[in-house]
Design a protein around this motif. Structure first.
Motif, PDB file in Angstrom:
ATOM      1  N   SER A  62      20.957  18.988  -2.862  1.00  0.00           N
ATOM      2  CA  SER A  62      22.096  19.031  -3.770  1.00  0.00           C
ATOM      3  C   SER A  62      22.435  17.652  -4.325  1.00  0.00           C
ATOM      4  O   SER A  62      22.888  17.529  -5.468  1.00  0.00           O
ATOM      5  CB  SER A  62      23.317  19.632  -3.060  1.00  0.00           C
ATOM      6  OG  SER A  62      23.609  18.920  -1.872  1.00  0.00           O
ATOM      7  N   PHE A  63      22.216  16.586  -3.533  1.00  0.00           N
ATOM      8  CA  PHE A  63      22.589  15.252  -3.988  1.00  0.00           C
ATOM      9  C   PHE A  63      21.455  14.513  -4.683  1.00  0.00           C
ATOM     10  O   PHE A  63      21.690  13.502  -5.345  1.00  0.00           O
ATOM     11  CB  PHE A  63      23.105  14.416  -2.816  1.00  0.00           C
ATOM     12  CG  PHE A  63      24.597  14.244  -2.848  1.00  0.00           C
ATOM     13  CD1 PHE A  63      25.163  13.061  -3.265  1.00  0.00           C
ATOM     14  CD2 PHE A  63      25.433  15.287  -2.503  1.00  0.00           C
ATOM     15  CE1 PHE A  63      26.535  12.914  -3.332  1.00  0.00           C
ATOM     16  CE2 PHE A  63      26.802  15.150  -2.550  1.00  0.00           C
ATOM     17  CZ  PHE A  63      27.358  13.955  -2.969  1.00  0.00           C
ATOM     18  N   ARG A  64      20.244  14.982  -4.558  1.00  0.00           N
ATOM     19  CA  ARG A  64      19.117  14.286  -5.187  1.00  0.00           C
ATOM     20  C   ARG A  64      19.281  14.183  -6.701  1.00  0.00           C
ATOM     21  O   ARG A  64      19.103  13.107  -7.280  1.00  0.00           O
ATOM     22  CB  ARG A  64      17.807  14.985  -4.820  1.00  0.00           C
ATOM     23  CG  ARG A  64      16.578  14.134  -5.070  1.00  0.00           C
ATOM     24  CD  ARG A  64      15.321  14.764  -4.488  1.00  0.00           C
ATOM     25  NE  ARG A  64      14.205  13.863  -4.665  1.00  0.00           N
ATOM     26  CZ  ARG A  64      13.489  13.344  -3.693  1.00  0.00           C
ATOM     27  NH1 ARG A  64      13.776  13.627  -2.450  1.00  0.00           N
ATOM     28  NH2 ARG A  64      12.477  12.531  -3.949  1.00  0.00           N
ATOM     29  N   PRO A  65      19.660  15.245  -7.394  1.00  0.00           N
ATOM     30  CA  PRO A  65      19.879  15.110  -8.843  1.00  0.00           C
ATOM     31  C   PRO A  65      21.077  14.225  -9.202  1.00  0.00           C
ATOM     32  O   PRO A  65      21.116  13.647 -10.282  1.00  0.00           O
ATOM     33  CB  PRO A  65      20.119  16.551  -9.304  1.00  0.00           C
ATOM     34  CG  PRO A  65      19.576  17.417  -8.217  1.00  0.00           C
ATOM     35  CD  PRO A  65      19.808  16.645  -6.955  1.00  0.00           C
ATOM     36  N   VAL A  66      22.051  14.119  -8.284  1.00  0.00           N
ATOM     37  CA  VAL A  66      23.257  13.330  -8.561  1.00  0.00           C
ATOM     38  C   VAL A  66      22.947  11.839  -8.469  1.00  0.00           C
ATOM     39  O   VAL A  66      23.227  11.064  -9.393  1.00  0.00           O
ATOM     40  CB  VAL A  66      24.387  13.707  -7.589  1.00  0.00           C
ATOM     41  CG1 VAL A  66      25.598  12.808  -7.784  1.00  0.00           C
ATOM     42  CG2 VAL A  66      24.785  15.177  -7.778  1.00  0.00           C
ATOM     43  N   LEU A  67      22.373  11.426  -7.342  1.00  0.00           N
ATOM     44  CA  LEU A  67      22.058  10.009  -7.164  1.00  0.00           C
ATOM     45  C   LEU A  67      20.816   9.602  -7.927  1.00  0.00           C
ATOM     46  O   LEU A  67      20.676   8.428  -8.308  1.00  0.00           O
ATOM     47  CB  LEU A  67      21.879   9.693  -5.677  1.00  0.00           C
ATOM     48  CG  LEU A  67      23.077   9.987  -4.770  1.00  0.00           C
ATOM     49  CD1 LEU A  67      22.802   9.495  -3.353  1.00  0.00           C
ATOM     50  CD2 LEU A  67      24.353   9.359  -5.308  1.00  0.00           C
ATOM     51  N   GLY A  68      19.916  10.546  -8.158  1.00  0.00           N
ATOM     52  CA  GLY A  68      18.724  10.250  -8.936  1.00  0.00           C
ATOM     53  C   GLY A  68      17.466  10.340  -8.100  1.00  0.00           C
ATOM     54  O   GLY A  68      17.458  10.069  -6.898  1.00  0.00           O
ATOM     55  N   GLU A 222      15.388   3.871 -13.015  1.00  0.00           N
ATOM     56  CA  GLU A 222      15.359   3.524 -11.595  1.00  0.00           C
ATOM     57  C   GLU A 222      16.504   2.581 -11.241  1.00  0.00           C
ATOM     58  O   GLU A 222      17.113   2.701 -10.174  1.00  0.00           O
ATOM     59  CB  GLU A 222      14.012   2.895 -11.220  1.00  0.00           C
ATOM     60  CG  GLU A 222      13.861   2.702  -9.731  1.00  0.00           C
ATOM     61  CD  GLU A 222      12.411   2.577  -9.285  1.00  0.00           C
ATOM     62  OE1 GLU A 222      12.144   1.759  -8.384  1.00  0.00           O
ATOM     63  OE2 GLU A 222      11.543   3.303  -9.828  1.00  0.00           O
ATOM     64  N   LEU A 223      16.823   1.652 -12.147  1.00  0.00           N
ATOM     65  CA  LEU A 223      17.969   0.768 -11.938  1.00  0.00           C
ATOM     66  C   LEU A 223      19.246   1.591 -11.843  1.00  0.00           C
ATOM     67  O   LEU A 223      20.082   1.370 -10.965  1.00  0.00           O
ATOM     68  CB  LEU A 223      18.063  -0.244 -13.081  1.00  0.00           C
ATOM     69  CG  LEU A 223      19.327  -1.124 -13.104  1.00  0.00           C
ATOM     70  CD1 LEU A 223      19.430  -1.975 -11.842  1.00  0.00           C
ATOM     71  CD2 LEU A 223      19.332  -2.005 -14.364  1.00  0.00           C
ATOM     72  N   ARG A 224      19.396   2.539 -12.763  1.00  0.00           N
ATOM     73  CA  ARG A 224      20.588   3.395 -12.746  1.00  0.00           C
ATOM     74  C   ARG A 224      20.717   4.122 -11.417  1.00  0.00           C
ATOM     75  O   ARG A 224      21.812   4.214 -10.844  1.00  0.00           O
ATOM     76  CB  ARG A 224      20.497   4.392 -13.902  1.00  0.00           C
ATOM     77  CG  ARG A 224      21.608   5.457 -13.911  1.00  0.00           C
ATOM     78  CD  ARG A 224      21.135   6.717 -13.202  1.00  0.00           C
ATOM     79  NE  ARG A 224      22.187   7.729 -13.133  1.00  0.00           N
ATOM     80  CZ  ARG A 224      22.308   8.636 -12.189  1.00  0.00           C
ATOM     81  NH1 ARG A 224      21.433   8.677 -11.186  1.00  0.00           N
ATOM     82  NH2 ARG A 224      23.283   9.521 -12.201  1.00  0.00           N
ATOM     83  N   ASP A 225      19.608   4.649 -10.880  1.00  0.00           N
ATOM     84  CA  ASP A 225      19.665   5.399  -9.631  1.00  0.00           C
ATOM     85  C   ASP A 225      20.099   4.514  -8.466  1.00  0.00           C
ATOM     86  O   ASP A 225      20.870   4.945  -7.594  1.00  0.00           O
ATOM     87  CB  ASP A 225      18.296   6.021  -9.330  1.00  0.00           C
ATOM     88  CG  ASP A 225      17.929   7.127 -10.319  1.00  0.00           C
ATOM     89  OD1 ASP A 225      18.774   7.462 -11.172  1.00  0.00           O
ATOM     90  OD2 ASP A 225      16.794   7.634 -10.237  1.00  0.00           O
ATOM     91  N   GLN A 226      19.627   3.275  -8.441  1.00  0.00           N
ATOM     92  CA  GLN A 226      20.048   2.373  -7.356  1.00  0.00           C
ATOM     93  C   GLN A 226      21.514   1.991  -7.499  1.00  0.00           C
ATOM     94  O   GLN A 226      22.243   1.872  -6.501  1.00  0.00           O
ATOM     95  CB  GLN A 226      19.179   1.103  -7.323  1.00  0.00           C
ATOM     96  CG  GLN A 226      17.680   1.337  -7.270  1.00  0.00           C
ATOM     97  CD  GLN A 226      17.242   2.382  -6.261  1.00  0.00           C
ATOM     98  OE1 GLN A 226      17.915   2.629  -5.256  1.00  0.00           O
ATOM     99  NE2 GLN A 226      16.129   3.037  -6.537  1.00  0.00           N
TER     100      GLN A 226
END
Length: 422
Positions: A62-68, A222-226
């Motif tokens: 559930s959180f993978r799409p949220v955090l990236g 990738e920067l956004r996800d971090q």
């Protein structure tokens, strides 16, 4: 969906307490399509920590799409190691240089609470922690990012029924809009140019993990996800711990008075466990009874392996469970009781239990890189709150825990009231 999965979705805390009371160390949540095991047996947990680098870390569906997809939380191998290396310095080794900044933000927040003020407790600690994390990441409290980020998180996880509706009826939790994503990346690049001490500058260093990505769009993604991972994980857990600690001290005024007496003999920034052992025992007991994250992430076995007394096939999903392990009677005597003295030795010195029995920040290769920062913030919030305010906590009857996604905080119904300032 199995009965165990249904209980996890609808009444997770009740289910966790049932497991802790039973003392079961390996709980089978499902058998198909992949077996999933909830682990609270210290021997099995120790085996997971020791072999963690050989396991896979699929993360939360559930959180993978949220955090990236590129979040550090579910990276493996060399990529995970490279990011940890970049973040370990500012989040662990260099914390002394940030004490003044953290203290200033806490003092500004306390200054807004005049005598008679009443606010939702967790909202106040969340605001403080978010301002600290924004400053760590961007070098400043950037409202263009902080306000929409906070609104997004509240929409996604601020209400348990709404979160369940998103997950099971609307196809998943809401993701950030493109305007916020672009703002995150833009401000990170600006911060990296302006201040080399920021986390943004460390992420964007010429020899950092992002430098090897040639495609600009993919690098920005990738920067956004971090950035999302750091902002969310770096403030939500700290805020919950600080709020719970204030709740426990309100419930046990005799312990609160002894902490105040202890603080009267240490410097204003006396946040080392050796200088204020009871304060740190209170924080540790708070993390035991009300850990901000109930579970320490999922792992997938890459080969058949023994955990505890059982052998599991390759592909089995195992979850070391913080909340259940911390409440096992075989591990902690009278586990439902708030007793900071379990973290003090016979001479009153602070001590930590083994990491296979007590792991509020996870363990193995995935132990939270911001653990030291979080504990520093919580200690500084408590020191300043106890020294400069007389507080009252308003707790309605009934359950006052609130699950926010994978984190656990005091309910918004728990309110902090300032009786006096000094």
């Amino acid at each position: 969906m199995t009965p165990a999965e249904l209980a996890l979705a609808l009444q997770p805390l009740s289910y966790f307490n049932t497991l802790a009371d039973r003392g079961a160390g390996l709980i089978e949540i499902r058998t198909q399509p992949q077996p999933r095991i909830l682990v609270s047996d210290p021997k099995a947990i120790g085996a997971i920590w020791q072999t963690d680098r050989t396991l896979q870390h699929p993360g939360s569906r559930s959180f993978r799409p949220v955090l990236g997809e590129h979040s550090l939380i579910w990276m493996d191998g060399d990529r995970h190691r490279d990011y940890r290396k970049v973040l370990n310095g500012p989040l662990a080794r260099d914390l002394d240089t940030y004490r003044a900044m953290i203290a200033g933000i806490i003092d500004q927040s306390i200054a807004t609470l005049t005598a008679g003020t009443e606010v939702p407790l967790a909202d106040w600690t969340r605001t403080v922690a978010m301002r600290v994390m924004s400053t760590f990441v961007f070098g400043t409290v950037d409202d263009e990012v902080v306000e929409p980020f906070t609104h997004w998180m509240d929409q996604a996880i601020g209400s348990r029924p709404r979160t369940l509706a998103y997950r099971y009826l609307r196809g998943g939790l809401p993701t950030a809009d493109q305007q916020l994503n672009h703002a995150l990346v833009r401000h990170a690049k600006r911060a990296a140019d302006r201040d080399p001490r920021t986390l943004a500058a460390h992420l964007l260093a010429p020899d950092g993990p992002l430098a090897a990505i040639r495609d600009g769009d993919r690098r920005d993604q990738e920067l956004r996800d971090q950035l999302v991972t750091l902002l969310f994980a770096g403030h939500e857990t700290t805020a919950s711990t600080a709020a719970w600690a204030l709740v426990w001290l309100h419930r046990y005024p005799d312990i609160a008075e002894r902490v105040r007496a202890e603080l009267s003999h240490v410097p204003d920034d006396g946040i080392a466990p050796g200088s204020a052992p009871l304060l740190h025992a209170v924080i540790s007991e708070t993390l035991r009874l009300t850990p901000p994250v109930p579970a320490a992430g999922t792992r997938r076995l890459t080969e058949a392996r023994e955990l505890g007394t059982r052998r599991f096939a390759a592909g089995t999903i195992v979850t070391p469970h913080i909340y259940v392990t911390h409440r096992r009677p075989a591990v902690f005597n009278q586990p439902q009781r708030f007793d900071p003295h379990r973290f003090l030795d016979a001479r009153g010195r602070f001590r930590r239990p083994p990491i296979d029995e007590y792991f509020p920040f996870g363990g193995g290769s995935r132990r939270c890189p911001g653990a030291q920062l979080g504990q520093l913030e919580v200690a500084m919030i408590l020191i300043r709150a106890l020294r400069h305010m007389d507080l009252e906590m308003r707790e309605p009857r009934g359950s006052n825990e609130q699950l926010r996604g994978h984190t656990m905080a005091p309910s918004p119904r728990v309110r902090l009231r300032v009786l006096a300032k000094h």
